[in-house]
Every structure is written in C-alpha cells, then in structure tokens.
Scaffold this motif. Sequence first.
Motif, PDB file in Angstrom:
ATOM      1  N   VAL A 118       0.843  -1.206   0.000  1.00 34.07           N
ATOM      2  CA  VAL A 118       0.000   0.000   0.000  1.00 34.07           C
ATOM      3  C   VAL A 118       0.871   1.244   0.000  1.00 34.07           C
ATOM      4  N   GLU A 119       0.662   2.091  -0.994  1.00 32.23           N
ATOM      5  CA  GLU A 119       1.299   3.396  -1.024  1.00 32.23           C
ATOM      6  C   GLU A 119       0.336   4.401  -0.412  1.00 32.23           C
ATOM      7  N   GLY A 120       0.818   5.221   0.527  1.00 29.16           N
ATOM      8  CA  GLY A 120      -0.058   6.145   1.245  1.00 29.16           C
ATOM      9  C   GLY A 120      -0.997   5.395   2.167  1.00 29.16           C
ATOM     10  N   PRO A 121      -0.456   4.552   3.067  1.00 33.79           N
ATOM     11  CA  PRO A 121      -1.339   3.742   3.929  1.00 33.79           C
ATOM     12  C   PRO A 121      -2.048   4.574   4.990  1.00 33.79           C
ATOM     13  N   SER A 122      -3.210   4.098   5.400  1.00 31.03           N
ATOM     14  CA  SER A 122      -3.880   4.658   6.575  1.00 31.03           C
ATOM     15  C   SER A 122      -3.532   3.763   7.762  1.00 31.03           C
ATOM     16  N   TRP A 123      -3.825   4.242   8.973  1.00 24.83           N
ATOM     17  CA  TRP A 123      -3.415   3.495  10.172  1.00 24.83           C
ATOM     18  C   TRP A 123      -4.535   3.458  11.190  1.00 24.83           C
ATOM     19  N   ARG A 124      -4.749   2.275  11.744  1.00 28.36           N
ATOM     20  CA  ARG A 124      -5.669   2.092  12.862  1.00 28.36           C
ATOM     21  C   ARG A 124      -4.920   1.345  13.950  1.00 28.36           C
ATOM     22  N   PRO A 125      -4.949   1.808  15.191  1.00 23.45           N
ATOM     23  CA  PRO A 125      -4.285   1.062  16.268  1.00 23.45           C
ATOM     24  C   PRO A 125      -4.993  -0.267  16.512  1.00 23.45           C
ATOM     25  N   THR A 126      -4.222  -1.276  16.887  1.00 20.09           N
ATOM     26  CA  THR A 126      -4.811  -2.574  17.197  1.00 20.09           C
ATOM     27  C   THR A 126      -5.551  -2.477  18.537  1.00 20.09           C
ATOM     28  N   PRO A 127      -6.425  -3.430  18.839  1.00 15.54           N
ATOM     29  CA  PRO A 127      -7.109  -3.412  20.143  1.00 15.54           C
ATOM     30  C   PRO A 127      -6.136  -3.377  21.322  1.00 15.54           C
ATOM     31  N   PRO A 134      -5.176   4.413  25.562  1.00 17.04           N
ATOM     32  CA  PRO A 134      -6.562   4.788  25.252  1.00 17.04           C
ATOM     33  C   PRO A 134      -6.711   6.193  24.679  1.00 17.04           C
ATOM     34  N   GLU A 135      -5.681   7.040  24.834  1.00 13.81           N
ATOM     35  CA  GLU A 135      -5.748   8.410  24.308  1.00 13.81           C
ATOM     36  C   GLU A 135      -5.459   8.462  22.815  1.00 13.81           C
ATOM     37  N   TRP A 136      -5.010   7.372  22.215  1.00  7.10           N
ATOM     38  CA  TRP A 136      -4.680   7.378  20.798  1.00  7.10           C
ATOM     39  C   TRP A 136      -5.935   7.481  19.927  1.00  7.10           C
ATOM     40  N   PRO A 137      -5.850   8.141  18.780  1.00  9.62           N
ATOM     41  CA  PRO A 137      -7.014   8.234  17.885  1.00  9.62           C
ATOM     42  C   PRO A 137      -7.296   6.872  17.253  1.00  9.62           C
ATOM     43  N   PRO A 138      -8.550   6.592  16.906  1.00 12.03           N
ATOM     44  CA  PRO A 138      -8.894   5.288  16.319  1.00 12.03           C
ATOM     45  C   PRO A 138      -8.482   5.148  14.859  1.00 12.03           C
ATOM     46  N   TYR A 139      -8.123   6.286  14.218  1.00  5.88           N
ATOM     47  CA  TYR A 139      -7.779   6.239  12.798  1.00  5.88           C
ATOM     48  C   TYR A 139      -6.931   7.451  12.434  1.00  5.88           C
ATOM     49  N   ILE A 140      -5.899   7.220  11.615  1.00  6.45           N
ATOM     50  CA  ILE A 140      -5.112   8.318  11.039  1.00  6.45           C
ATOM     51  C   ILE A 140      -4.962   8.030   9.547  1.00  6.45           C
ATOM     52  N   GLY A 141      -5.382   8.984   8.728  1.00  2.00           N
ATOM     53  CA  GLY A 141      -5.294   8.819   7.281  1.00  2.00           C
ATOM     54  C   GLY A 141      -3.883   9.057   6.766  1.00  2.00           C
ATOM     55  N   PRO A 142      -3.669   8.849   5.475  1.00  2.28           N
ATOM     56  CA  PRO A 142      -2.352   9.087   4.879  1.00  2.28           C
ATOM     57  C   PRO A 142      -1.904  10.531   5.109  1.00  2.28           C
ATOM     58  N   ASN A 146       0.900  10.116   9.885  1.00  2.00           N
ATOM     59  CA  ASN A 146       0.633   8.682   9.855  1.00  2.00           C
ATOM     60  C   ASN A 146       1.857   7.889  10.312  1.00  2.00           C
ATOM     61  N   PRO A 147       1.699   7.009  11.303  1.00  2.00           N
ATOM     62  CA  PRO A 147       2.838   6.228  11.808  1.00  2.00           C
ATOM     63  C   PRO A 147       3.416   5.245  10.791  1.00  2.00           C
ATOM     64  N   LEU A 148       2.688   4.963   9.698  1.00  2.00           N
ATOM     65  CA  LEU A 148       3.187   4.017   8.698  1.00  2.00           C
ATOM     66  C   LEU A 148       3.987   4.688   7.585  1.00  2.00           C
TER      67      LEU A 148
END
Length: 203
Positions: A118-127, A134-142, A146-148
């Motif tokens: 994936v080029e320009g990946p989005s990121w979701r933290p695992t459970p 718990p303060e982390w956002p549930p989603y970060i877009g490209p 983005n941590p990826l």
Amino acid sequence: MSKFNMKNTSRRSFLAGSAAMIAAPAIAQSTSTVNSQATTENERDLSEVVRRNISSFRTLDWRPYFDSTRNGAILVDIDSRAVHYWSEDQSIYKLYPSSVPLTQELTRRGRTQVVRKVEGPSWRPTPSMLKRNPEWPPYIGPGPDNPLGTHALYLSWTYYRIHGTHDTRKIGRRSSNGCIGLYNEHIAELFAQAKVGTQVLLI
C-alpha cells in the motif's frame, strides 16, 4: 570584519540553526501522542550523535536463511536493527537500518511473506494498542502524521508490517508496537523491489 571573525560568526550561526532544527521536530511532534518521544526508546539525548557498533550492521549472504530467493527475500535482523533484501535473481542486494519493537513481548520472529502493498497507507491502532494507549485516535489517514509513513508492506501475520516512518528518530531504536520501520526513502525503494509473495524472515 576580519576573515577570522566572519568564520566564527558563520560557525555560530550554523550551530544555532542546527540546534533549532534538532529541537523543532520534538516540539512539533509533541502534539501527536502516537508519534511522541514516549513511544521511542530513550537510549540517550536524542540530539546526541549515536556511535553504533558497525560490525553488527553488516552485509549478509542469503543462503543460511532461505532455501532460495524465489519471489525475492527479506531478512529482518531484530538484534542488529537491520533489513536485508535480495532480488529473485540476486542481482540486487539492499541493506537498511530499521526500527524494531519496543519489547520482547511485542517482538515476533519466524517466516512470513508480503501479502499486500500500500502506497499512502492509513493506520488504525490494534485493540491491544488502544488498551495500552486509550488516548490514541482510532484512525489516522495518509499524511505526515501517519505512523506508517509513505509506504507499507503488509505481512501474512495480522497487524504486522514493514513500513516507513515520518519520525526519523525512531530508526535504529526500539520504538514500535511490533512492526519494522524504515526511513521513507528506504521503504519506497524496498516497496518498488518487493512484490506480493516476497518471502520474509524475522530473526
């Protein structure tokens, strides 16, 4: 102004500018808890030049690790914090410094393969990440937060990836929740070479 004074002034300006540049990313990234310094092993002052044992970051032959280089081969050496890549015809060999998991509990070793690119990946933290943070956002877009980073190679193990990072402080350190991180320019290069089906071994 004499040549001597001009040199001293230029040197002082350069050092002041360099110090500001080193400090700036830490200040800017403190606004994002995902990319904060707290997620990176603090071996010493991050502005200090780190001298590493060069012998641990060395070229390797693929033969002790793979039966063949069919589909290409990626070796992740967690202890030396390095990623090795061999093309299928062995004409290309690359060696990259990497970030590795923060703890042994987050570290996985063994054989897997690239199953998605994936080029320009989005990121979701695992459970488990959200449970720990718990303060982390549930989603970060490209994008730059983005941590990826700019590219990601998804492995057959759920949640595990070889990916880029915008936070260059993390490279060469224990700083991930399980994934392997590379400089963005290095993951872009590896992304272009590796394909779905490339074999991966983490040791």
